[in-house]
Design an enzyme around this catalytic site. Structure first.
Site, PDB file in Angstrom:
ATOM      1  N   ARG A  16     -51.203  28.798  60.317  1.00  0.00           N
ATOM      2  CA  ARG A  16     -50.509  30.105  60.303  1.00  0.00           C
ATOM      3  C   ARG A  16     -49.932  30.409  58.932  1.00  0.00           C
ATOM      4  O   ARG A  16     -49.683  31.567  58.585  1.00  0.00           O
ATOM      5  CB  ARG A  16     -49.367  30.086  61.321  1.00  0.00           C
ATOM      6  CG  ARG A  16     -49.799  29.846  62.755  1.00  0.00           C
ATOM      7  CD  ARG A  16     -48.578  29.561  63.613  1.00  0.00           C
ATOM      8  NE  ARG A  16     -47.875  28.349  63.119  1.00  0.00           N
ATOM      9  CZ  ARG A  16     -46.679  27.972  63.572  1.00  0.00           C
ATOM     10  NH1 ARG A  16     -46.040  28.674  64.489  1.00  0.00           N
ATOM     11  NH2 ARG A  16     -46.108  26.870  63.086  1.00  0.00           N
TER      12      ARG A  16
ATOM     13  N   GLU B 226     -37.151  24.728  55.232  1.00  0.00           N
ATOM     14  CA  GLU B 226     -35.720  24.964  55.194  1.00  0.00           C
ATOM     15  C   GLU B 226     -35.382  25.266  53.734  1.00  0.00           C
ATOM     16  O   GLU B 226     -35.345  24.358  52.903  1.00  0.00           O
ATOM     17  CB  GLU B 226     -34.947  23.732  55.677  1.00  0.00           C
ATOM     18  CG  GLU B 226     -35.140  23.392  57.149  1.00  0.00           C
ATOM     19  CD  GLU B 226     -34.357  22.160  57.571  1.00  0.00           C
ATOM     20  OE1 GLU B 226     -33.669  21.565  56.718  1.00  0.00           O
ATOM     21  OE2 GLU B 226     -34.459  21.781  58.755  1.00  0.00           O
TER      22      GLU B 226
ATOM     23  N   GLN C 245     -22.128  33.673  48.536  1.00  0.00           N
ATOM     24  CA  GLN C 245     -22.776  34.984  48.323  1.00  0.00           C
ATOM     25  C   GLN C 245     -24.259  34.779  48.093  1.00  0.00           C
ATOM     26  O   GLN C 245     -24.656  33.828  47.420  1.00  0.00           O
ATOM     27  CB  GLN C 245     -22.142  35.698  47.106  1.00  0.00           C
ATOM     28  CG  GLN C 245     -22.726  37.080  46.817  1.00  0.00           C
ATOM     29  CD  GLN C 245     -22.005  37.795  45.688  1.00  0.00           C
ATOM     30  OE1 GLN C 245     -20.766  37.805  45.650  1.00  0.00           O
ATOM     31  NE2 GLN C 245     -22.751  38.402  44.771  1.00  0.00           N
ATOM     32  N   ASP C 246     -25.064  35.664  48.693  1.00  0.00           N
ATOM     33  CA  ASP C 246     -26.510  35.684  48.462  1.00  0.00           C
ATOM     34  C   ASP C 246     -26.856  36.946  47.694  1.00  0.00           C
ATOM     35  O   ASP C 246     -26.344  38.028  48.005  1.00  0.00           O
ATOM     36  CB  ASP C 246     -27.289  35.691  49.794  1.00  0.00           C
ATOM     37  CG  ASP C 246     -27.301  34.334  50.478  1.00  0.00           C
ATOM     38  OD1 ASP C 246     -27.690  34.291  51.661  1.00  0.00           O
ATOM     39  OD2 ASP C 246     -26.911  33.329  49.829  1.00  0.00           O
TER      40      ASP C 246
ATOM     41  N   ARG D 123     -33.974  39.684  32.793  1.00  0.00           N
ATOM     42  CA  ARG D 123     -32.610  39.898  33.277  1.00  0.00           C
ATOM     43  C   ARG D 123     -31.764  38.724  32.760  1.00  0.00           C
ATOM     44  O   ARG D 123     -32.065  37.571  33.054  1.00  0.00           O
ATOM     45  CB  ARG D 123     -32.554  39.940  34.804  1.00  0.00           C
ATOM     46  CG  ARG D 123     -33.298  41.126  35.425  1.00  0.00           C
ATOM     47  CD  ARG D 123     -33.282  41.053  36.939  1.00  0.00           C
ATOM     48  NE  ARG D 123     -34.052  42.124  37.568  1.00  0.00           N
ATOM     49  CZ  ARG D 123     -33.513  43.157  38.213  1.00  0.00           C
ATOM     50  NH1 ARG D 123     -32.173  43.262  38.260  1.00  0.00           N
ATOM     51  NH2 ARG D 123     -34.259  44.091  38.784  1.00  0.00           N
TER      52      ARG D 123
ATOM     53  N   HIS E 296     -26.868  35.859  31.697  1.00  0.00           N
ATOM     54  CA  HIS E 296     -25.579  36.225  32.281  1.00  0.00           C
ATOM     55  C   HIS E 296     -24.790  35.008  32.768  1.00  0.00           C
ATOM     56  O   HIS E 296     -25.367  33.984  33.135  1.00  0.00           O
ATOM     57  CB  HIS E 296     -25.796  37.173  33.471  1.00  0.00           C
ATOM     58  CG  HIS E 296     -26.522  38.423  33.111  1.00  0.00           C
ATOM     59  ND1 HIS E 296     -27.239  39.162  34.016  1.00  0.00           N
ATOM     60  CD2 HIS E 296     -26.677  39.063  31.922  1.00  0.00           C
ATOM     61  CE1 HIS E 296     -27.785  40.207  33.411  1.00  0.00           C
ATOM     62  NE2 HIS E 296     -27.465  40.174  32.134  1.00  0.00           N
TER      63      HIS E 296
ATOM     64  N   TYR F 240     -30.954  34.479  45.099  1.00  0.00           N
ATOM     65  CA  TYR F 240     -30.145  33.342  44.668  1.00  0.00           C
ATOM     66  C   TYR F 240     -28.787  33.326  45.361  1.00  0.00           C
ATOM     67  O   TYR F 240     -28.223  34.372  45.663  1.00  0.00           O
ATOM     68  CB  TYR F 240     -30.012  33.265  43.145  1.00  0.00           C
ATOM     69  CG  TYR F 240     -29.624  34.512  42.444  1.00  0.00           C
ATOM     70  CD1 TYR F 240     -30.516  35.562  42.294  1.00  0.00           C
ATOM     71  CD2 TYR F 240     -28.359  34.638  41.885  1.00  0.00           C
ATOM     72  CE1 TYR F 240     -30.166  36.720  41.625  1.00  0.00           C
ATOM     73  CE2 TYR F 240     -28.009  35.778  41.202  1.00  0.00           C
ATOM     74  CZ  TYR F 240     -28.909  36.814  41.082  1.00  0.00           C
ATOM     75  OH  TYR F 240     -28.560  37.953  40.414  1.00  0.00           O
TER      76      TYR F 240
ATOM     77  N   LYS G 158     -27.380  47.401  29.565  1.00  0.00           N
ATOM     78  CA  LYS G 158     -26.341  46.368  29.357  1.00  0.00           C
ATOM     79  C   LYS G 158     -26.913  45.191  28.581  1.00  0.00           C
ATOM     80  O   LYS G 158     -26.295  44.698  27.635  1.00  0.00           O
ATOM     81  CB  LYS G 158     -25.824  45.903  30.734  1.00  0.00           C
ATOM     82  CG  LYS G 158     -24.802  44.790  30.673  1.00  0.00           C
ATOM     83  CD  LYS G 158     -24.374  44.306  32.066  1.00  0.00           C
ATOM     84  CE  LYS G 158     -25.342  43.269  32.613  1.00  0.00           C
ATOM     85  NZ  LYS G 158     -24.834  42.588  33.830  1.00  0.00           N
ATOM     86  N   ASP G 159     -28.085  44.721  28.956  1.00  0.00           N
ATOM     87  CA  ASP G 159     -28.649  43.514  28.336  1.00  0.00           C
ATOM     88  C   ASP G 159     -29.095  43.760  26.899  1.00  0.00           C
ATOM     89  O   ASP G 159     -29.202  42.823  26.118  1.00  0.00           O
ATOM     90  CB  ASP G 159     -29.799  42.978  29.187  1.00  0.00           C
ATOM     91  CG  ASP G 159     -29.298  42.347  30.479  1.00  0.00           C
ATOM     92  OD1 ASP G 159     -30.146  41.988  31.329  1.00  0.00           O
ATOM     93  OD2 ASP G 159     -28.061  42.223  30.639  1.00  0.00           O
TER      94      ASP G 159
END
Ligand SMILES: Cc1cn([C@H]2C[C@H](O)[C@@H](COP(=O)(O)OP(=O)(O)O[C@H]3O[C@H](C)C(=O)[C@H](O)[C@H]3O)O2)c(=O)[nH]c1=O
Length: 184
Positions: A24, A29, A47-48, A60, A63, A133, A168-169
């Site tokens: 399939r 996990e 936080q995700d 990106r 940071h 993340y 910004k970057d």
């Protein structure tokens, strides 16, 4: 789950969860706190985050959040592929200003664990790349900082020379002008 220290920065770890293939597809996990504890990694993610980058060649970063809101990040790719980079910002570290880069992709299912005190950035390698993340500290705009992707002192060997960047970057400072408050 395998945990592999990156060659350049031993505190930045490649995580390879076990994945179970069958006709399939596969199951894994993607995160298990007990497995991390067993590997000696004690974290409490709160936080995700998820981002979509529509093109290849988007960078990106770099940071990080200042203490007391510095973030550990566990980064993985849901779709597509990135060249994921961490930079050591801990004053007093023998690897201060050094970087490591790892390809994370939908197909290799690898993750990168980036501790507090490191800047994080990535370059997309294919269009429609979605990055997911986990962080162990909340987003705190007043602590949000960055360093220029192309700082010659750091010398990251990005797979792109003319990336798409956020406004910004484009204006981030070089490492020697950046506000940093991490020590090893
Ligand atoms: C990071 C973050 C951003 N935002 C808001 C703030 C902006 O209005 C919008 C886009 O933020 P930004 O342009 O900072 O997103 P990226 O350029 O993808 O930055 C991220 O990507 C690099 C590689 C990272 O490691 C950081 O986690 C993060 O800075 O989302 C939130 O609401 N919560 C958040 O946790």
């Amino acid at each position: 789950m395998h945990v592999i220290a990156t060659k350049q920065l031993r505190d930045v770890k490649i995580i390879e969860p076990a994945s179970y293939e069958d006709p399939r597809g596969f199951f894994m996990e993607s995160y298990n706190s007990r497995e991390f504890q067993a590997a000696g990694i004690s974290l409490a993610f709160i936080q995700d985050n998820q981002s979509l980058s529509k093109e290849a060649g988007i960078i990106r970063g770099l940071h990080y959040q200042l203490e007391p809101k510095a973030q550990t990040k566990l980064v993985r790719v849901l779709t597509g592929a990135i060249f994921d980079v961490a930079v050591d910002l801990r004053r007093g570290s023998s690897t201060f200003g050094h970087w490591t880069g790892v390809v994370l992709s939908e197909s290799n299912r690898r993750q990168l664990l980036i501790p507090k005190g490191f800047a994080h950035g990535f370059c997309t390698l294919v269009p429609n790349t979605q990055v997911f993340y986990k962080t162990d500290e909340y987003y705190t705009p007043e602590c949000d900082r960055g360093i220029a992707w192309d700082d010659d002192f750091i010398g990251i060997d990005w797979p792109v020379r003319n990336p798409m960047l956020s406004l910004k970057d484009r204006d981030l400072p070089k490492l020697d002008e950046a506000e940093i408050n991490f020590t090893i």
